[in-house]
Motif scaffolding. Structure first.
Motif, PDB file in Angstrom:
ATOM      1  N   TYR A   1       0.745  -1.230  -0.205  1.00 34.08           N
ATOM      2  CA  TYR A   1      -0.137   0.199   0.034  1.00 34.08           C
ATOM      3  C   TYR A   1       1.018   1.324  -0.008  1.00 34.08           C
ATOM      4  O   TYR A   1       2.163   1.352   0.769  1.00 34.08           O
ATOM      5  N   PRO A   2       0.487   2.230  -0.682  1.00 33.74           N
ATOM      6  CA  PRO A   2       1.020   3.748  -0.729  1.00 33.74           C
ATOM      7  C   PRO A   2       1.303   3.957   0.614  1.00 33.74           C
ATOM      8  O   PRO A   2       0.142   4.164   1.881  1.00 33.74           O
ATOM      9  N   PRO A   3       2.119   5.004   1.437  1.00 38.94           N
ATOM     10  CA  PRO A   3       2.879   5.141   2.460  1.00 38.94           C
ATOM     11  C   PRO A   3       1.674   6.360   2.466  1.00 38.94           C
ATOM     12  O   PRO A   3       0.840   7.210   3.850  1.00 38.94           O
ATOM     13  N   SER A   4       0.249   7.437   1.903  1.00 36.50           N
ATOM     14  CA  SER A   4      -0.818   8.139   2.384  1.00 36.50           C
ATOM     15  C   SER A   4      -1.689   7.332   3.378  1.00 36.50           C
ATOM     16  O   SER A   4      -2.108   7.482   3.607  1.00 36.50           O
ATOM     17  N   LEU A   5      -1.530   5.250   2.964  1.00 34.38           N
ATOM     18  CA  LEU A   5      -2.552   4.539   3.573  1.00 34.38           C
ATOM     19  C   LEU A   5      -2.084   4.604   4.910  1.00 34.38           C
ATOM     20  O   LEU A   5      -1.236   4.364   5.096  1.00 34.38           O
ATOM     21  N   ARG A   6      -2.840   4.009   5.982  1.00 37.64           N
ATOM     22  CA  ARG A   6      -2.393   3.752   6.683  1.00 37.64           C
ATOM     23  C   ARG A   6      -3.516   2.103   7.313  1.00 37.64           C
ATOM     24  O   ARG A   6      -4.088   1.955   7.297  1.00 37.64           O
ATOM     25  N   PRO A   7      -2.027   1.611   8.115  1.00 38.41           N
ATOM     26  CA  PRO A   7      -2.845  -0.006   8.602  1.00 38.41           C
ATOM     27  C   PRO A   7      -4.340   0.005   9.310  1.00 38.41           C
ATOM     28  O   PRO A   7      -4.442   1.319  10.014  1.00 38.41           O
ATOM     29  N   LEU A   8      -5.409  -0.655   9.139  1.00 38.37           N
ATOM     30  CA  LEU A   8      -6.622  -0.756   9.740  1.00 38.37           C
ATOM     31  C   LEU A   8      -6.753  -1.873  10.919  1.00 38.37           C
ATOM     32  O   LEU A   8      -6.445  -3.211  10.630  1.00 38.37           O
ATOM     33  N   ALA A   9      -7.067  -1.451  11.270  1.00 41.55           N
ATOM     34  CA  ALA A   9      -7.854  -3.126  12.214  1.00 41.55           C
ATOM     35  C   ALA A   9      -9.172  -3.523  11.805  1.00 41.55           C
ATOM     36  O   ALA A   9      -9.386  -3.198  11.630  1.00 41.55           O
ATOM     37  N   GLY A  10      -8.822  -5.294  11.884  1.00 42.95           N
ATOM     38  CA  GLY A  10     -10.060  -5.248  10.919  1.00 42.95           C
ATOM     39  C   GLY A  10     -10.261  -7.376  11.404  1.00 42.95           C
ATOM     40  O   GLY A  10      -9.694  -7.487  12.612  1.00 42.95           O
ATOM     41  N   ASP A  11      -9.947  -8.130  10.557  1.00 42.78           N
ATOM     42  CA  ASP A  11     -10.069  -9.723  11.143  1.00 42.78           C
ATOM     43  C   ASP A  11      -9.376 -10.173  11.865  1.00 42.78           C
ATOM     44  O   ASP A  11      -8.002  -9.321  11.036  1.00 42.78           O
ATOM     45  N   LYS A  12      -8.699 -10.188  12.368  1.00 39.25           N
ATOM     46  CA  LYS A  12      -7.939 -11.293  13.203  1.00 39.25           C
ATOM     47  C   LYS A  12      -6.923 -11.680  12.078  1.00 39.25           C
ATOM     48  O   LYS A  12      -5.210 -11.798  11.682  1.00 39.25           O
ATOM     49  N   VAL A  13      -7.133 -12.313  10.778  1.00 41.25           N
ATOM     50  CA  VAL A  13      -6.694 -13.374   9.595  1.00 41.25           C
ATOM     51  C   VAL A  13      -6.866 -11.910   8.493  1.00 41.25           C
ATOM     52  O   VAL A  13      -5.228 -13.661   7.687  1.00 41.25           O
ATOM     53  N   ALA A  14      -6.625 -11.408   8.569  1.00 38.46           N
ATOM     54  CA  ALA A  14      -7.328  -9.975   7.075  1.00 38.46           C
ATOM     55  C   ALA A  14      -5.989  -8.663   7.753  1.00 38.46           C
ATOM     56  O   ALA A  14      -5.417  -8.624   8.952  1.00 38.46           O
ATOM     57  N   VAL A  15      -5.622  -8.343   6.831  1.00 41.14           N
ATOM     58  CA  VAL A  15      -4.443  -7.197   6.809  1.00 41.14           C
ATOM     59  C   VAL A  15      -5.535  -5.890   5.651  1.00 41.14           C
ATOM     60  O   VAL A  15      -6.119  -6.061   4.937  1.00 41.14           O
ATOM     61  N   SER A  16      -5.787  -4.906   6.745  1.00 42.45           N
ATOM     62  CA  SER A  16      -5.782  -3.576   5.320  1.00 42.45           C
ATOM     63  C   SER A  16      -5.258  -2.371   6.005  1.00 42.45           C
ATOM     64  O   SER A  16      -4.659  -1.941   6.859  1.00 42.45           O
ATOM     65  N   ALA A  17      -5.198  -1.551   4.981  1.00 43.92           N
ATOM     66  CA  ALA A  17      -4.816  -0.721   4.748  1.00 43.92           C
ATOM     67  C   ALA A  17      -6.262   0.459   4.368  1.00 43.92           C
ATOM     68  O   ALA A  17      -6.834   0.328   3.250  1.00 43.92           O
TER      69      ALA A  17
END
Lengths: 113, 199
Positions: free
Chosen positions: B66-82
């Protein structure tokens, strides 16, 4: 004999005109939903499944030929029927795993497990 | 020798038959054909640009960039989001990777995703474009571009959602943005999807 043929030809011409009219109507009718679907904002304002009261109200509007419009005030739909419209195993409103998609955010890639 | 009544009967029959034939013909020609939708854009699998960040799925089967303008986001424990959000908290860009959890298959992925949206989060969802056999880094996927309106907040999003099959695993990558920002965000979202690495 030629008179009979002329009658048949006239009849066919009339039929063709009628059929062409039908075809045009079909075309116009089938084009209408497309225009409707092109405006998703309309779907936003429309509940996914109207309550029974709303359905009844809408039903009355569609039948304009009824001579007397009943002066019945339909009670609001019981709340129990409204959430049960769609089976949604993931709780909304910050429920469940508190994902973005439980709060009106974008949907994630989970498989609804 | 036919009587006038019999002749009239034949004429009526012929007229009905002619009407049926003409009606079928007219309707068949007048009916608007299903115009093919826009084609799914070409995806060129490539490593993420320099400066982009990476999130590895907890089961280590895929990497989301993901580009640096995005931030990691909490969500499902098995998944990743930004995500990139507006000062008011509205989602502007959203990326998510989730291991395959249900009955997702490469065949029929578009229908699966649309059904999932409609039965879960969306009041409406429409396919824009779909493709199968899309090449990814480490695998092959089926992809869908669709737009949907959320039940909560009536937010209108457009997304790219791909089910990607790697050698040992399968996962879903989602790249979404508000529909109003789609044209502007599309290149970046496609870049993020194209950089998805699966094992």
């Amino acid at each position: 004999m030629s008179f009979t043929l002329a009658r048949s030809a006239a009849g066919l011409a009339l039929v063709a005109a009628l059929a062409a009219g039908c075809g045009t109507a079909v075309t116009a009718h089938s084009a209408a939903p497309k225009a409707h679907s092109a405006a998703p904002a309309h779907a936003v304002t429309t509940p996914a499944a109207p309550s029974p009261a709303a359905v009844a109200h809408h039903h009355r509007h569609r039948h304009h030929f009824r001579p007397v419009r009943p002066m019945v005030i339909t009670p609001p739909a019981p709340p129990a029927t409204t959430p049960a419209q769609m089976a949604n195993p993931i709780p909304q409103g910050n429920g469940g795993d508190q994902d973005a998609d439980n709060n009106g955010g974008p949907s994630d890639g989970d498989g609804n497990i | 020798m036919t009587t006038p009544t019999a002749r009239r009967g034949w004429q009526a029959l012929a007229a009905i038959a002619a009407m049926a034939i003409i009606t079928i013909t007219v309707v068949a020609f007048a009916r608007p054909g299903r115009t093919p939708g826009p084609a799914f854009p070409p995806l060129h699998p490539a490593a993420a640009p320099a400066g982009w960040r990476h999130l590895t799925l907890p089961n280590r089967t895929a990497v989301l960039s993901y580009p640096p303008s995005l931030r990691p986001l909490a969500g499902d424990k098995v998944a990743v989001s930004a995500a990139r959000r507006s000062p008011g908290g509205a989602f502007q860009l959203y990326l998510n990777a989730t291991p395959r959890q249900g009955s997702e298959r490469l065949a029929g992925w578009a229908a699966f995703r649309l059904n999932l949206l409609r039965s879960n989060d969306a009041a409406s969802a429409h396919e824009v474009a779909a493709a199968a056999g899309v090449k990814f880094r480490g695998g092959t996927g089926s992809c869908l571009i669709d737009d949907y309106v959320t039940r909560i907040g009536a937010h209108h999003y457009q997304e790219i959602a791909c089910l990607v099959q790697g050698r040992t695993s399968a996962s879903v990558i989602v790249a979404a943005t508000p529909a109003a920002m789609w044209a502007q965000a599309r290149p970046l979202l496609l870049r993020a999807v194209a950089s998805y690495l699966i094992r």
